[in-house]
Design a protein around this motif. Sequence first.
Motif, mmCIF file in Angstrom:
data_model
loop_
_atom_site.group_PDB
_atom_site.id
_atom_site.type_symbol
_atom_site.label_atom_id
_atom_site.label_comp_id
_atom_site.label_asym_id
_atom_site.label_seq_id
_atom_site.Cartn_x
_atom_site.Cartn_y
_atom_site.Cartn_z
ATOM 1 N N LYS A 33 0.845 -1.194 0.000
ATOM 2 C CA LYS A 33 0.000 0.000 0.000
ATOM 3 C C LYS A 33 0.873 1.233 0.000
ATOM 4 O O LYS A 33 1.723 1.411 0.882
ATOM 5 C CB LYS A 33 -0.921 0.013 1.229
ATOM 6 C CG LYS A 33 -1.818 1.230 1.289
ATOM 7 C CD LYS A 33 -2.829 1.254 0.146
ATOM 8 C CE LYS A 33 -3.575 2.569 0.040
ATOM 9 N NZ LYS A 33 -4.477 2.587 -1.125
ATOM 10 N N TYR A 35 0.511 5.333 -0.039
ATOM 11 C CA TYR A 35 -0.377 6.497 0.043
ATOM 12 C C TYR A 35 0.279 7.645 -0.710
ATOM 13 O O TYR A 35 1.482 7.867 -0.582
ATOM 14 C CB TYR A 35 -0.554 6.944 1.493
ATOM 15 C CG TYR A 35 -1.352 6.013 2.366
ATOM 16 C CD1 TYR A 35 -2.730 5.906 2.240
ATOM 17 C CD2 TYR A 35 -0.715 5.261 3.354
ATOM 18 C CE1 TYR A 35 -3.464 5.070 3.060
ATOM 19 C CE2 TYR A 35 -1.436 4.417 4.184
ATOM 20 C CZ TYR A 35 -2.816 4.325 4.032
ATOM 21 O OH TYR A 35 -3.514 3.502 4.860
ATOM 22 N N THR A 37 0.132 11.619 -1.023
ATOM 23 C CA THR A 37 -0.410 12.886 -0.513
ATOM 24 C C THR A 37 0.329 13.992 -1.233
ATOM 25 O O THR A 37 1.471 14.298 -0.914
ATOM 26 C CB THR A 37 -0.169 13.002 1.017
ATOM 27 O OG1 THR A 37 -0.436 11.736 1.611
ATOM 28 C CG2 THR A 37 -1.046 14.061 1.646
ATOM 29 N N GLU A 41 4.940 10.326 -1.333
ATOM 30 C CA GLU A 41 4.474 8.942 -1.315
ATOM 31 C C GLU A 41 4.902 8.290 -0.012
ATOM 32 O O GLU A 41 6.061 8.406 0.390
ATOM 33 C CB GLU A 41 5.106 8.160 -2.465
ATOM 34 C CG GLU A 41 4.438 8.409 -3.787
ATOM 35 C CD GLU A 41 4.944 7.463 -4.865
ATOM 36 O OE1 GLU A 41 5.982 6.810 -4.644
ATOM 37 O OE2 GLU A 41 4.292 7.389 -5.919
ATOM 38 N N THR A 70 -3.569 0.274 8.336
ATOM 39 C CA THR A 70 -3.644 0.087 6.885
ATOM 40 C C THR A 70 -3.955 -1.366 6.568
ATOM 41 O O THR A 70 -4.832 -1.666 5.746
ATOM 42 C CB THR A 70 -2.294 0.504 6.245
ATOM 43 O OG1 THR A 70 -2.027 1.864 6.583
ATOM 44 C CG2 THR A 70 -2.320 0.342 4.745
ATOM 45 N N SER A 82 -2.200 -1.227 -3.265
ATOM 46 C CA SER A 82 -1.560 -0.704 -4.477
ATOM 47 C C SER A 82 -1.107 -1.858 -5.355
ATOM 48 O O SER A 82 -1.010 -1.739 -6.575
ATOM 49 C CB SER A 82 -0.352 0.152 -4.099
ATOM 50 O OG SER A 82 -0.722 1.117 -3.156
#
Length: 338
Positions: A33, A35, A37, A41, A70, A82
């Motif tokens: 995974k 993220y 933002t 990353e 998560t 992901s």
Amino acid sequence: MTVPNNLISGLIKEEEFAEVPENLVLMAHDVYKIYQTGEIETVALRGVSFQIFQGEIVAVVGPSGSGKTTLVNLLGGTLRPSAGQVYWSNIKQDIAKLDDRTITNARRGFIGFVFQVDNLLHHLTAQQNVELSARIAGLPKTWREKRSTELLEAVGLKHRTKHIPAKLSGGERQRVAIASALMNNPALILADEPTGDLDLINAEEILDLFKELNEQYGTAFLIVTHSQLIASKARRTLELRDGIISGTHDAGVHLKQLERTRVLEVDNQDRLPLPENILRELGHPRRFQVQVDEGRIVLTPSIIEDAVAVEVRLVTCRICGKLVASNRVTCPNCGTAL
Ligand SMILES: Nc1ncnc2c1ncn2[C@@H]1O[C@H](COP(=O)(O)OP(=O)(O)O)[C@@H](O)[C@H]1O
Ligand SMILES: [Mg+2]
């Protein structure tokens, strides 16, 4: 319990899911995974694989930021990986590629969530809160009433069914949340630090309750926790560190002495996480020589780095008198060729 080899190595093809063991509830396979933002990353999980079987209690421990929440959200299908696969045994499929609606329908009656912060609706009574998911699912009123009464009794709240959350203690609210999670008779409860806000006695009661429900309904539990109490009731404990499973433990884990029971597992990509405490003890070496010695793998911190390192001394600049590293071509102070 053994899992077919084809599930352990390599990517699983859809048709191979047919071969998973009967008693498998859920499986994560090489889950990543990331993220995003803005420009930043964050890699929260970097290749996590494990299975949960029927009626198991599995604890997940790890420092803040290691990826526990998560992982729970990915397993529960409220977050998408992901990369990698999340297999649910009720639909015998990898949910990662299903649309939200299909996942929501499949989740009902398969997974129940218990969050750290209770998510009860404040205007509904304990019983109405417990019934809510079944009401949304369109189940008949008589069935809902019977089931919610039975569950509130099971969590020891028979005398509190008509109370709204504001009239209940923290421990009681948590028990309502647990009863709610059980309403649709899920195969698995995912709990993210369920006793985080509670005092010790309440925490112990909640845990006994989990254990009872586990025995009574055969529900499997995956519980993220910092609590020794919870971990001591788990059949298995997974340690997360920086988004990988850095160790596993059988029953009887002590969270303050993890190194005593830690077992390292080579993952699908042949990676073996080295325990942080051992690396620290050795002064964080970055390179090792590897030898096999009578069936044991011996890692020796490599000294090659030292052997090739250029010896650097300090010399005095003949013009300005500054001390300068001997590998410099010119003096950084006055520019004289050294
Ligand atoms: N929604 C998000 N957006 C960006 N980064 C996130 C998000 N959620 C978590 N993270 C980051 O991912 C990492 C793992 O977080 P989390 O799963 O919450 O860990 P834990 O529950 O173990 O504390 C952390 O570095 C965290 O800052
Ligand atoms: Mg968390």
